[in-house]
Scaffold this motif. Structure first.
Motif, PDB file in Angstrom:
ATOM      1  N   MET A 161      56.837  27.291  70.533  1.00  0.00           N
ATOM      2  CA  MET A 161      56.917  28.627  69.231  1.00  0.00           C
ATOM      3  C   MET A 161      55.471  27.866  68.548  1.00  0.00           C
ATOM      4  N   SER A 162      54.434  28.965  68.478  1.00  0.00           N
ATOM      5  CA  SER A 162      53.380  28.283  67.408  1.00  0.00           C
ATOM      6  C   SER A 162      53.584  27.636  65.860  1.00  0.00           C
ATOM      7  N   ARG A 163      52.542  27.081  65.032  1.00  0.00           N
ATOM      8  CA  ARG A 163      53.674  26.938  63.851  1.00  0.00           C
ATOM      9  C   ARG A 163      53.093  28.124  63.335  1.00  0.00           C
ATOM     10  N   LEU A 164      51.941  28.808  63.970  1.00  0.00           N
ATOM     11  CA  LEU A 164      51.172  29.992  63.189  1.00  0.00           C
ATOM     12  C   LEU A 164      52.558  31.194  63.361  1.00  0.00           C
ATOM     13  N   ALA A 165      53.577  30.787  64.382  1.00  0.00           N
ATOM     14  CA  ALA A 165      54.264  32.381  64.647  1.00  0.00           C
ATOM     15  C   ALA A 165      55.717  31.755  63.409  1.00  0.00           C
ATOM     16  N   ALA A 166      55.875  30.789  63.281  1.00  0.00           N
ATOM     17  CA  ALA A 166      57.090  30.121  62.652  1.00  0.00           C
ATOM     18  C   ALA A 166      57.224  31.169  61.436  1.00  0.00           C
ATOM     19  N   PRO A 167      58.428  31.300  61.042  1.00  0.00           N
ATOM     20  CA  PRO A 167      59.045  32.244  59.962  1.00  0.00           C
ATOM     21  C   PRO A 167      58.283  31.952  58.565  1.00  0.00           C
ATOM     22  N   ALA A 168      58.176  32.536  57.867  1.00  0.00           N
ATOM     23  CA  ALA A 168      57.313  32.364  56.327  1.00  0.00           C
ATOM     24  C   ALA A 168      57.463  33.839  55.743  1.00  0.00           C
ATOM     25  N   ASP A 169      57.788  33.327  54.370  1.00  0.00           N
ATOM     26  CA  ASP A 169      57.725  34.142  53.934  1.00  0.00           C
ATOM     27  C   ASP A 169      56.463  34.717  52.461  1.00  0.00           C
ATOM     28  N   VAL A 170      56.040  35.469  53.771  1.00  0.00           N
ATOM     29  CA  VAL A 170      54.345  36.149  52.712  1.00  0.00           C
ATOM     30  C   VAL A 170      54.657  36.669  51.726  1.00  0.00           C
ATOM     31  N   ARG A 171      53.997  36.255  50.793  1.00  0.00           N
ATOM     32  CA  ARG A 171      53.883  36.442  49.849  1.00  0.00           C
ATOM     33  C   ARG A 171      52.857  36.668  48.747  1.00  0.00           C
ATOM     34  N   CYS A 172      52.670  37.784  47.770  1.00  0.00           N
ATOM     35  CA  CYS A 172      51.168  38.476  47.255  1.00  0.00           C
ATOM     36  C   CYS A 172      50.691  37.268  45.864  1.00  0.00           C
ATOM     37  N   ARG A 173      50.157  36.949  45.369  1.00  0.00           N
ATOM     38  CA  ARG A 173      49.272  36.026  44.621  1.00  0.00           C
ATOM     39  C   ARG A 173      49.380  37.985  43.641  1.00  0.00           C
ATOM     40  N   THR A 174      49.551  37.191  41.579  1.00  0.00           N
ATOM     41  CA  THR A 174      49.367  38.840  41.427  1.00  0.00           C
ATOM     42  C   THR A 174      49.011  37.504  39.850  1.00  0.00           C
ATOM     43  N   ALA A 175      47.617  38.255  39.400  1.00  0.00           N
ATOM     44  CA  ALA A 175      47.880  37.634  37.489  1.00  0.00           C
ATOM     45  C   ALA A 175      48.100  38.968  36.815  1.00  0.00           C
ATOM     46  N   THR A 176      48.088  38.269  35.395  1.00  0.00           N
ATOM     47  CA  THR A 176      48.325  39.225  34.349  1.00  0.00           C
ATOM     48  C   THR A 176      47.100  40.090  34.515  1.00  0.00           C
ATOM     49  N   PRO A 177      47.827  41.202  33.574  1.00  0.00           N
ATOM     50  CA  PRO A 177      46.245  42.749  32.865  1.00  0.00           C
ATOM     51  C   PRO A 177      45.500  42.159  32.715  1.00  0.00           C
ATOM     52  N   ALA A 178      46.176  40.705  31.648  1.00  0.00           N
ATOM     53  CA  ALA A 178      45.112  40.447  30.182  1.00  0.00           C
ATOM     54  C   ALA A 178      43.850  39.683  30.780  1.00  0.00           C
ATOM     55  N   ILE A 179      44.167  38.785  32.135  1.00  0.00           N
ATOM     56  CA  ILE A 179      42.715  38.112  32.863  1.00  0.00           C
ATOM     57  C   ILE A 179      41.881  38.770  33.435  1.00  0.00           C
ATOM     58  N   THR A 180      42.741  39.233  34.068  1.00  0.00           N
ATOM     59  CA  THR A 180      42.437  40.394  35.333  1.00  0.00           C
ATOM     60  C   THR A 180      40.875  41.135  34.252  1.00  0.00           C
ATOM     61  N   ALA A 181      41.256  42.069  32.956  1.00  0.00           N
ATOM     62  CA  ALA A 181      40.669  43.208  32.352  1.00  0.00           C
ATOM     63  C   ALA A 181      40.251  41.946  31.873  1.00  0.00           C
ATOM     64  N   ALA A 182      40.036  40.822  31.589  1.00  0.00           N
ATOM     65  CA  ALA A 182      38.571  39.544  30.476  1.00  0.00           C
ATOM     66  C   ALA A 182      37.335  39.481  31.419  1.00  0.00           C
ATOM     67  N   LEU A 183      37.215  39.613  33.343  1.00  0.00           N
ATOM     68  CA  LEU A 183      36.636  39.407  34.188  1.00  0.00           C
ATOM     69  C   LEU A 183      35.917  40.810  34.487  1.00  0.00           C
ATOM     70  N   PRO A 184      34.265  40.648  33.983  1.00  0.00           N
ATOM     71  CA  PRO A 184      33.494  41.903  34.421  1.00  0.00           C
ATOM     72  C   PRO A 184      33.810  42.574  35.006  1.00  0.00           C
ATOM     73  N   ALA A 185      33.770  43.969  34.671  1.00  0.00           N
ATOM     74  CA  ALA A 185      34.094  45.474  35.372  1.00  0.00           C
ATOM     75  C   ALA A 185      33.138  44.992  36.496  1.00  0.00           C
ATOM     76  N   SER A 186      31.834  44.550  36.159  1.00  0.00           N
ATOM     77  CA  SER A 186      30.877  44.684  37.625  1.00  0.00           C
ATOM     78  C   SER A 186      30.872  43.904  38.942  1.00  0.00           C
ATOM     79  N   LEU A 187      32.005  43.425  39.069  1.00  0.00           N
ATOM     80  CA  LEU A 187      32.451  42.161  40.219  1.00  0.00           C
ATOM     81  C   LEU A 187      33.171  43.730  41.289  1.00  0.00           C
ATOM     82  N   HIS A 188      32.988  42.964  42.089  1.00  0.00           N
ATOM     83  CA  HIS A 188      34.434  43.929  43.257  1.00  0.00           C
ATOM     84  C   HIS A 188      35.622  43.645  42.966  1.00  0.00           C
ATOM     85  N   PRO A 189      36.071  45.024  43.567  1.00  0.00           N
ATOM     86  CA  PRO A 189      37.849  44.908  42.947  1.00  0.00           C
ATOM     87  C   PRO A 189      38.342  43.580  43.233  1.00  0.00           C
ATOM     88  N   VAL A 190      37.909  43.292  44.996  1.00  0.00           N
ATOM     89  CA  VAL A 190      38.728  42.000  45.995  1.00  0.00           C
ATOM     90  C   VAL A 190      38.584  40.440  44.951  1.00  0.00           C
TER      91      VAL A 190
END
Length: 585
Positions: A1-30
């Motif tokens: 089996m390729s290491r690419l297909a090995a079992p993994a626990d895929v999780r999404c990074r998150t940020a606190t709303p305060a950190i997100t809000a501090a960045l300029p709204a002009s930045l692309h949402p991604v």
């Protein structure tokens, strides 16, 4: 089996709303989502040299700069003692470049090889420096990327009448070398804001201070002092990325400025030649190019022969000389890759033959045919494939001895685990083991007859210390999914512009479910894909490096974890997915 297909626990990074809000709204949402998850502040959106931590805040830098200024005035000769990895090579090249430009008398370098003289300023290196002819004998030894643990080497150098200046970034050992002036962001009590500065980064700070001292004395102009050092930022970027130090804000400034100079055509001939030999366009330079294309070619010299070849390439005065040296480095890298592939295959066979491998807490392997310059790479792959700390041993040049390289997993300090294992062994065995390193990597040597006892002791020590280690599938952190409208070249370029990405500041990874429509193996075992987000959507190009063909004929529905990358092919630019993990759904 390729290491690419090995079992993994895929999780999404998150940020606190305060950190997100501090960045300029002009930045692309991604982009906002990605930067907020990495806790980037608005003040860090436009890094530049003006935002670097002040040179004078680095512990010891002013004293070393003052001593080097004295040496320049009195005409003392300085010999740079380097190291045999890319960080040490770039630091050595930076030091020589600045010493020459600043008018020092006959500066030169000496770099040990890993097979005979070992790491750093050893007594043997001090004796080699002192044995130079009288008209070349140095009065000052300047270490770069080493020296903080060279207690015996500094003592021997002083006995031989040479003064030692240490510039290093590694952790302090049991005692500091006596009688040496030291620059190190990790000195006890240091409050320097970037302990992640690597060896070439420390050298950059040192020579920025030296240039300022010389300019204040009107020995050089302020412009020469500034331009000489900033022209070395291509070296700083390469060494910083290659050494895998965390890209904190200070290091991101250094790497970003270095990459800007490479892209603007202002790289030194040696780095330009390495880009060309690797098939990379300097005008499109990214941190990934430094880490995966340039650094391996430079490191090949230190792994297989003598890093002097790599340093001379970085110091090459013109394009023709640089190309000849880069060709030699490329040939060594080809040899290194063949050796590594063979050794990794042999390691897999040895691992399969171990009766207790499934229940082991650590992996220790030795093969008579292995090359000691490659065992670190083999240990890294063993660690990746098993999820366990691993040590690969080769026969050392000293008869009857083995030399090994260890790689650890998050949560286990491998140097401390080795020390804990030795405590449990008979004193006569423990006394024969020589080792050093840090949390994630270590080097060690021992008589071959002691390896079985050490292996058993290490297994127990790792099992005892592994209560905090994560078990189960590896965690893969992503930045969530992308919409169809964002799977475009413009988004790939926008994300690249917000780097440099690297250790501690990971390049964005996204995950979506796709239908794999086409697959074929290309090049040296890479899987080229055509994928579709949903029916009616356009086909997207993807590639999974070092991955065999997927079983069965497409279509397959799969979850892909991928980087959105810019593919440069025949003067065309397009978006492609670089697949890091794949699982069927």
């Amino acid at each position: 089996m390729s290491r690419l297909a090995a079992p993994a626990d895929v999780r999404c990074r998150t940020a606190t709303p305060a950190i997100t809000a501090a960045l300029p709204a002009s930045l692309h949402p991604v982009v906002r989502r990605v930067l907020a998850a990495r806790e980037v502040s608005p003040q860090q959106l436009k890094p530049g040299l003006a935002h670097l931590l002040p040179v004078g805040e680095l512990p010891g830098v002013e004293a070393v700069a003052a001593r080097l200024t004295e040496a320049r005035i009195s005409g003392e000769r300085v010999l740079v003692i380097g190291d045999f990895d890319a960080d040490g090579a770039t630091a050595t090249a930076l030091a020589l470049t600045c010493l020459r430009a600043f008018g020092f008398q006959q500066p030169d370098f000496l770099v040990p090889d890993r097979f005979h003289l070992g790491y750093g300023l050893s007594p043997a290196i001090a004796e080699l420096a002192a044995s130079r002819p009288a008209d070349q004998r140095p009065q000052l030894l300047l270490t770069v990327d080493n020296g903080i643990t060279s207690v015996d080497g500094v003592r021997r150098a002083r006995e031989l009448g040479m003064e030692v200046l240490i510039t290093d970034h590694h952790l302090v050992g049991d005692a500091l070398p006596d009688g040496a002036l030291i620059v190190n962001p990790n000195l006890p009590g240091s409050t320097f804001g970037s302990p992640a500065l690597c060896g070439v980064g420390v050298a950059f700070y040192v020579f920025a201070a030296v240039g300022r001292h010389l300019a204040e004395l009107d020995l050089i102009s302020k412009d020469q002092a500034r331009e000489t050092v900033t022209d070395c930022l291509d070296l700083v970027a390469l060494g910083t990325v290659a050494d895998l130090v965390p890209l904190d804000y200070n290091n991101r400034i250094l790497v970003g400025e270095g990459l800007r100079r490479v892209r603007a055509g202002r790289a030194r001939p040696g780095i330009e030649a390495l880009f060309r030999i690797a098939g990379r366009d300097p005008a499109q330079a990214r941190s990934a190019d430094l880490g995966f294309a340039i650094a391996p070619r430079l490191n090949a010299a230190g792994r297989l022969t003598d890093m002097s070849l790599g340093i001379n390439c970085l110091l090459a005065p013109d394009e023709a000389a640089a190309r000849q040296l880069a060709l030699q480095l490329d040939a060594l890298n080809t040899e290194r890759r063949a050796l590594q592939a063979r050794m990794q295959a042999e390691a897999s066979e040895l691992l399969a033959e171990l009766p207790a491998a499934d229940n082991a807490s650590a992996i220790c392997l030795f093969d008579e045919r292995w090359h000691e310059g490659i065992v670190g790479l083999v240990a890294s792959r063993l660690r990746e494939n098993t999820g366990l700390p691993a040590i690969a041993f080769a026969r050392a040049t000293e008869p009857g001895w083995l030399r090994g390289s260890a790689r650890s997993v998050p949560g286990l300090h491998v140097r401390d685990a080795i020390a804990a294992a030795l405590i449990t062994l008979p004193a006569e065995i423990a006394a024969r083991v020589r080792f050093g390193g840090h949390a994630m990597a270590a080097g060690l040597s021992m008589p071959e007859v002691d390896m079985p006892a050490f292996r058993d002791a290490l297994d127990v020590a790792v099992a005892t210390a592994s209560g905090g280690l994560q078990s189960g599938p590896a965690i893969v952190w992503t930045d969530g999914p992308l919409e169809s409208a964002d799977l475009q070249l413009q988004m790939a370029e926008t994300l690249a512009d917000h780097g440099p990405w690297g250790q501690g500041f990971p390049e964005p990874l996204f995950d979506n479910e796709f239908v794999i429509r086409e697959q074929r193996v290309v090049g040296e075992g890479h899987l080229q894909l055509k994928v579709q987000l949903a029916a009616g959507e356009p086909l997207l190009a993807g590639i999974a490096f070092n991955c065999p063909a997927l079983p069965g004929a497409p279509p397959h529905r799969a979850r892909l974890v991928y980087r959105l990358d810019v593919n440069h092919f025949r003067n065309n630019r397009s978006a492609q997915l670089v697949v890091e993990h794949l699982e069927y759904v």
